[in-house]
Design an enzyme around this catalytic site. Structure first.
Site, mmCIF file in Angstrom:
data_model
loop_
_atom_site.group_PDB
_atom_site.id
_atom_site.type_symbol
_atom_site.label_atom_id
_atom_site.label_comp_id
_atom_site.label_asym_id
_atom_site.label_seq_id
_atom_site.Cartn_x
_atom_site.Cartn_y
_atom_site.Cartn_z
ATOM 1 N N HIS A 159 -79.831 39.325 15.755
ATOM 2 C CA HIS A 159 -78.595 39.908 16.279
ATOM 3 C C HIS A 159 -77.670 39.769 15.373
ATOM 4 O O HIS A 159 -76.382 39.735 15.474
ATOM 5 C CB HIS A 159 -78.145 38.969 17.477
ATOM 6 C CG HIS A 159 -77.336 39.540 18.451
ATOM 7 N ND1 HIS A 159 -77.251 41.047 18.673
ATOM 8 C CD2 HIS A 159 -76.196 39.014 19.333
ATOM 9 C CE1 HIS A 159 -75.980 41.115 19.534
ATOM 10 N NE2 HIS A 159 -75.425 40.255 19.730
ATOM 11 N N ASP A 219 -78.178 37.096 24.540
ATOM 12 C CA ASP A 219 -77.552 37.512 23.410
ATOM 13 C C ASP A 219 -76.438 36.406 22.690
ATOM 14 O O ASP A 219 -75.845 35.770 23.693
ATOM 15 C CB ASP A 219 -76.937 38.668 23.224
ATOM 16 C CG ASP A 219 -77.853 39.830 23.232
ATOM 17 O OD1 ASP A 219 -79.065 39.421 23.516
ATOM 18 O OD2 ASP A 219 -77.280 41.073 23.077
ATOM 19 N N ASP A 220 -76.365 36.172 21.656
ATOM 20 C CA ASP A 220 -75.201 35.601 20.834
ATOM 21 C C ASP A 220 -75.454 34.044 20.603
ATOM 22 O O ASP A 220 -74.441 33.430 19.913
ATOM 23 C CB ASP A 220 -74.036 35.706 21.556
ATOM 24 C CG ASP A 220 -73.414 37.169 21.846
ATOM 25 O OD1 ASP A 220 -74.025 38.142 21.190
ATOM 26 O OD2 ASP A 220 -72.449 37.072 22.512
ATOM 27 N N HIS A 230 -72.406 38.458 13.664
ATOM 28 C CA HIS A 230 -72.122 39.471 14.795
ATOM 29 C C HIS A 230 -70.640 40.047 14.374
ATOM 30 O O HIS A 230 -69.911 39.945 15.319
ATOM 31 C CB HIS A 230 -71.845 38.309 15.870
ATOM 32 C CG HIS A 230 -71.920 38.931 17.240
ATOM 33 N ND1 HIS A 230 -71.073 39.675 17.914
ATOM 34 C CD2 HIS A 230 -72.759 39.063 18.269
ATOM 35 C CE1 HIS A 230 -71.331 40.182 19.052
ATOM 36 N NE2 HIS A 230 -72.733 39.932 19.157
ATOM 37 N N HIS A 283 -75.791 36.461 28.272
ATOM 38 C CA HIS A 283 -75.270 35.927 27.229
ATOM 39 C C HIS A 283 -75.234 34.292 27.033
ATOM 40 O O HIS A 283 -74.731 33.796 28.177
ATOM 41 C CB HIS A 283 -73.676 36.141 26.912
ATOM 42 C CG HIS A 283 -73.706 37.771 26.565
ATOM 43 N ND1 HIS A 283 -73.528 38.658 27.514
ATOM 44 C CD2 HIS A 283 -73.836 38.553 25.237
ATOM 45 C CE1 HIS A 283 -73.641 40.079 27.010
ATOM 46 N NE2 HIS A 283 -73.563 39.713 25.701
HETATM 47 ZN ZN LIG Z 1 -73.859 39.975 20.770
#
Ligand SMILES: [Zn+2]
Length: 262
Positions: free
Chosen positions: A129, A78-79, A133, A222
């Site tokens: 996502h 993620d991210d 964020h 991540h």
């Molecule tokens: Zn995230």
């Protein structure tokens, strides 16, 4: 401003307090009825809070919580894309011949288009996502759809149809499932906490990841700078550890994403 989650939360808290006061200044005669009412009010509030802020808590069947397949596990990252951290993660995955699913932040895709393109070109799957964020429960209805649609648009430049969605921190706002259903998006959860964003060393990340080994597991890592580059260092040992325990990596739909191993 129309913030559906804040409104629902305020109503639930207000109602619970109102019922608590009514029970305290005995409006009702029966002690049993008063206790039952109090319990029902606080339980409803607890369920609402759990739904909003506990990522793994949802009604059955509404979120993808495990991947199908014999001894299957999925890696989700993620991210990203992030110029500081994503390249080393991609290098580690390429060396291990494993494909992951990257939940991309739309703003990162706009900032790092070549890196986003590299993720897709190297055969990884991608998911939405959100655009910036932000924590979704605190947004207005318009901001909520904007966060999802803007990211979806940024991702459409990379790959035609994106079907996976994960909210920042796993926090679900009221109305999310309806918005996702209209867009053909599936909410994706994960199980267990590796918490590589807390800044543990690579060894600790490996230990936490391997402690979660179980069939169907969706692992969350991540490519976020707060991981201090340790996740990329940990990845080869995580992948080897899972393979040596008889697991194989798959995409979220269960298709094999593991081209190495034994
Ligand atoms: Zn995230």
């Amino acid at each position: 401003m129309n913030r559906p989650t804040i409104r629902a939360l305020a109503m639930a808290v207000g109602l619970t307090l109102l019922i608590s006061v009514a029970v305290a200044i005995p409006v009702f005669e029966s002690t049993g009825a008063r206790l039952a009412l109090m319990l029902a009010a606080w339980s409803a509030l607890a369920i609402l809070l759990a739904y909003l802020f506990v990522p793994s808590f949802d009604w059955p069947g509404r979120q993808l919580s495990r991947v199908p397949g014999d001894r299957a596990v999925a890696l989700t990252i993620d991210d990203g894309p992030n110029a500081e951290t994503t390249p080393a993660i991609l290098d580690a995955l390429r060396a291990a011949r494993v494909k992951a699913t990257f939940f991309l932040v739309g703003a990162g895709v706009v900032r790092n288009p070549d890196l986003a393109r590299r993720i897709v070109d190297e055969g990884h799957a991608i998911g939405n996502h959100t655009m910036r964020h932000r924590l979704l429960p605190f947004r207005t209805a318009q901001q909520l759809t904007g966060e999802i649609d803007d990211c979806q648009y940024a991702l459409s430049m990379l790959r035609g149809r994106v079907r996976w969605f994960r909210p920042p921190n796993g926090f679900k706002p009221i109305g999310l499932h309806r918005i996702l259903a209209r867009r053909g998006l599936t909410l994706v959860g994960w199980q267990g906490a590796i918490r590589d964003t807390d800044g543990p060393c690579a060894r600790e990340i490996v230990d936490r990841a391997l402690a979660l080994a179980a069939e169907g597991r969706i692992l969350l890592l991540h490519d976020n700078p707060s991981c201090r580059g340790q996740t990329a260092i940990a990845l080869p040992a995580i992948i080897d550890g899972y393979r040596s325990r008889g697991y194989r990596f798959v995409f979220l739909d269960g298709k094999v994403s593991d081209y190495g191993g034994r």
